[in-house]
Write a protein that holds these residues in place. Structure first.
Motif, short mmCIF file in Angstrom:
data_model
loop_
_atom_site.label_atom_id
_atom_site.label_comp_id
_atom_site.label_asym_id
_atom_site.label_seq_id
_atom_site.Cartn_x
_atom_site.Cartn_y
_atom_site.Cartn_z
N LEU A 67 0.83 -1.21 0.00
CA LEU A 67 0.00 0.00 0.00
C LEU A 67 0.87 1.25 0.00
N GLU A 68 1.95 1.26 0.75
CA GLU A 68 2.86 2.40 0.75
C GLU A 68 3.40 2.67 -0.66
N LYS A 69 3.78 1.61 -1.36
CA LYS A 69 4.33 1.76 -2.72
C LYS A 69 3.26 2.31 -3.66
N ILE A 70 2.02 1.83 -3.50
CA ILE A 70 0.92 2.34 -4.33
C ILE A 70 0.73 3.83 -4.10
N SER A 78 2.85 5.97 -2.99
CA SER A 78 4.01 6.76 -3.44
C SER A 78 4.06 6.92 -4.95
N SER A 79 3.38 6.01 -5.68
CA SER A 79 3.42 6.06 -7.14
C SER A 79 2.23 6.81 -7.74
N GLU A 80 1.23 7.12 -6.93
CA GLU A 80 0.04 7.79 -7.43
C GLU A 80 0.05 9.26 -7.01
N GLU A 81 -0.21 10.14 -7.93
CA GLU A 81 -0.28 11.56 -7.60
C GLU A 81 -1.73 11.93 -7.29
N LYS A 82 -2.25 11.28 -6.26
CA LYS A 82 -3.63 11.48 -5.87
C LYS A 82 -3.73 11.56 -4.35
N ASP A 83 -4.85 12.11 -3.88
CA ASP A 83 -5.21 12.00 -2.48
C ASP A 83 -6.07 10.76 -2.32
N PHE A 84 -6.06 10.18 -1.11
CA PHE A 84 -6.81 8.96 -0.86
C PHE A 84 -7.72 9.15 0.35
N LEU A 85 -8.96 8.73 0.18
CA LEU A 85 -9.95 8.79 1.26
C LEU A 85 -10.48 7.39 1.49
N LEU A 124 1.04 6.20 7.59
CA LEU A 124 1.71 5.70 6.38
C LEU A 124 2.72 6.70 5.82
N HIS A 125 2.51 7.97 6.10
CA HIS A 125 3.44 9.00 5.60
C HIS A 125 4.82 8.87 6.24
N GLU A 126 4.92 8.11 7.33
CA GLU A 126 6.21 7.92 7.97
C GLU A 126 7.05 6.85 7.26
N GLY A 127 6.43 6.13 6.30
CA GLY A 127 7.14 5.15 5.50
C GLY A 127 7.42 5.72 4.12
N GLU A 128 7.11 4.92 3.08
CA GLU A 128 7.38 5.37 1.70
C GLU A 128 6.32 6.30 1.15
N ALA A 129 5.12 6.26 1.75
CA ALA A 129 4.03 7.08 1.22
C ALA A 129 4.28 8.55 1.50
N PRO A 130 4.10 9.43 0.51
CA PRO A 130 4.31 10.86 0.73
C PRO A 130 3.22 11.48 1.62
N LYS A 131 2.09 10.80 1.67
CA LYS A 131 0.96 11.34 2.41
C LYS A 131 0.07 10.19 2.86
N SER A 132 -0.47 10.28 4.07
CA SER A 132 -1.37 9.25 4.57
C SER A 132 -2.78 9.47 4.02
N PRO A 133 -3.57 8.40 3.89
CA PRO A 133 -4.96 8.58 3.48
C PRO A 133 -5.76 9.27 4.57
N THR A 134 -6.78 9.97 4.17
CA THR A 134 -7.74 10.53 5.12
C THR A 134 -8.75 9.44 5.46
N LEU A 135 -9.12 9.34 6.73
CA LEU A 135 -10.05 8.30 7.16
C LEU A 135 -11.37 8.92 7.62
N ILE A 136 -12.48 8.34 7.16
CA ILE A 136 -13.79 8.64 7.73
C ILE A 136 -14.28 7.36 8.38
N ALA A 137 -14.38 7.36 9.71
CA ALA A 137 -14.88 6.21 10.45
C ALA A 137 -16.35 6.42 10.77
N VAL A 138 -17.15 5.40 10.48
CA VAL A 138 -18.59 5.46 10.74
C VAL A 138 -18.90 4.45 11.84
#
Length: 315
Positions: free
Chosen positions: A117-120, A122-129, A151-165
């Motif tokens: 998931l970190e590699k994914i 890092s390779s996508e120029e998108k935000d993730f929710l 996840l941003h502390e690993g290879e990912a440039p940014k962590s996904p935003t989470l919405i918990a229901v």
């Protein structure tokens, strides 16, 4: 016999359907969109939407996600029901497979899936929710939420935003290591009778043939369901009343069909006088049964499911 079509669009009664607007939840949707949209990107962190079943939690999450994707343009949304995916490994696998179809669901460890998931990311120029629906059912949820938020502390440039229901605050949401990521908590209240009337009228306009129902039908549905404050229950009565009327060869929904529909799905009015003499465990069992029944399409539940719900209430 002539087939009478009262239901114009059955899909609009399905659990997967999210209407283009949510009566009496517009403010919450607007708040989430304005809060999470940070310029042209998505704010990182955690949002918690909580409340009773059938009050619009999932719909608020879905419609907000859709509006965010439309406004930002570079947003990838993954919606996961934690009642189906109950472990951190299965959730991570589901997230990864949404980007890489064909990823095996067995043979890879949790840590290996996280690295993928970190590699994914890092390779996508998108935000993730990521929407974690019914997170109450997730075992070891603290481990998953903590991992995704960092996840941003690993290879990912940014962590996904989470919405918990959730129905209530999972205890680990109060842990400092997770609470520090909390953007906002959004508690939702049960619908009032007037709000239920608006919701039923709106869905009837969307999905039923014109002239197949009237104001008295809507009011009867609200009268039978108002003690629940649950829009899902009210809409189930509307749908079943329409089906019963079609099967009877009627061109309009009648009040008798509404009453029959409510009876078939087990909706009855229970007063405080009936509940008052019961001890606390009897009341908890009734509450557990009511909550589980309100979230499924059947009129019965298994004893194991009832006990699981009871244990959740007692925790």
């Amino acid at each position: 016999m002539v087939n009478i079509s009262i239901i114009r669009d059955p899909h609009k009664f399905s659990e997967s359907y999210t209407p283009p607007k949510l009566p009496h939840r517009e403010r919450e949707v607007d708040l989430l969109v304005r809060t999470l949209a940070s310029g042209s990107s998505l704010m990182e962190g955690l949002v918690l939407i909580k409340g009773e079943p059938g009050i619009g939690k999932t719909s608020v999450a879905k419609l907000s996600s859709k509006k965010l994707a439309e406004s930002l343009g570079n947003l990838e949304v993954v919606h996961i029901n934690c009642r189906t995916y109950r472990t951190p490994t299965s959730v991570i696998q589901r997230i990864v497979s949404s980007f890489m179809p064909g990823v095996p669901d067995r043979g890879l460890s949790y840590e290996e899936m996280v690295l993928i998931l970190e590699k994914i990311l890092s390779s996508e120029e998108k935000d993730f929710l990521v929407v974690l629906d019914e997170i109450d059912y997730l075992r070891d949820g603290d481990s998953l939420v903590y991992t995704l938020l960092r996840l941003h502390e690993g290879e990912a440039p940014k962590s996904p935003t989470l919405i918990a229901v959730a129905r209530w605050d999972p205890p680990y949401m109060m842990d400092d290591s997770i609470r520090s990521f909390m953007i906002t908590r959004l508690p939702l209240e049960k619908y009032t009778p007037d709000q239920l009337e608006t919701i039923v009228s709106y869905r009837a306009e969307e999905s039923l043939t014109g002239g197949s129902y009237d104001e008295e039908v809507v009011k009867k549905i609200v009268e039978l369901s108002e003690h629940t404050g649950n829009a899902r229950v009210a809409l189930k009565i509307l749908y079943l009343a329409a089906k019963l009327s079609e099967e009877a060869g009627l061109s309009k929904i009648t009040l008798d069909m509404v009453s029959e529909a409510a009876s078939r799905i087990g909706v009855i009015g229970i007063t405080e006088d009936v509940l008052a003499p019961l001890d606390i465990h009897d009341k908890l069992l009734l509450l557990a049964a009511a909550r589980r029944l309100s979230s499924i399409e059947k009129s019965w539940i298994k004893m194991g499911d009832l006990l699981e719900e009871y244990r959740l209430l007692c925790e």
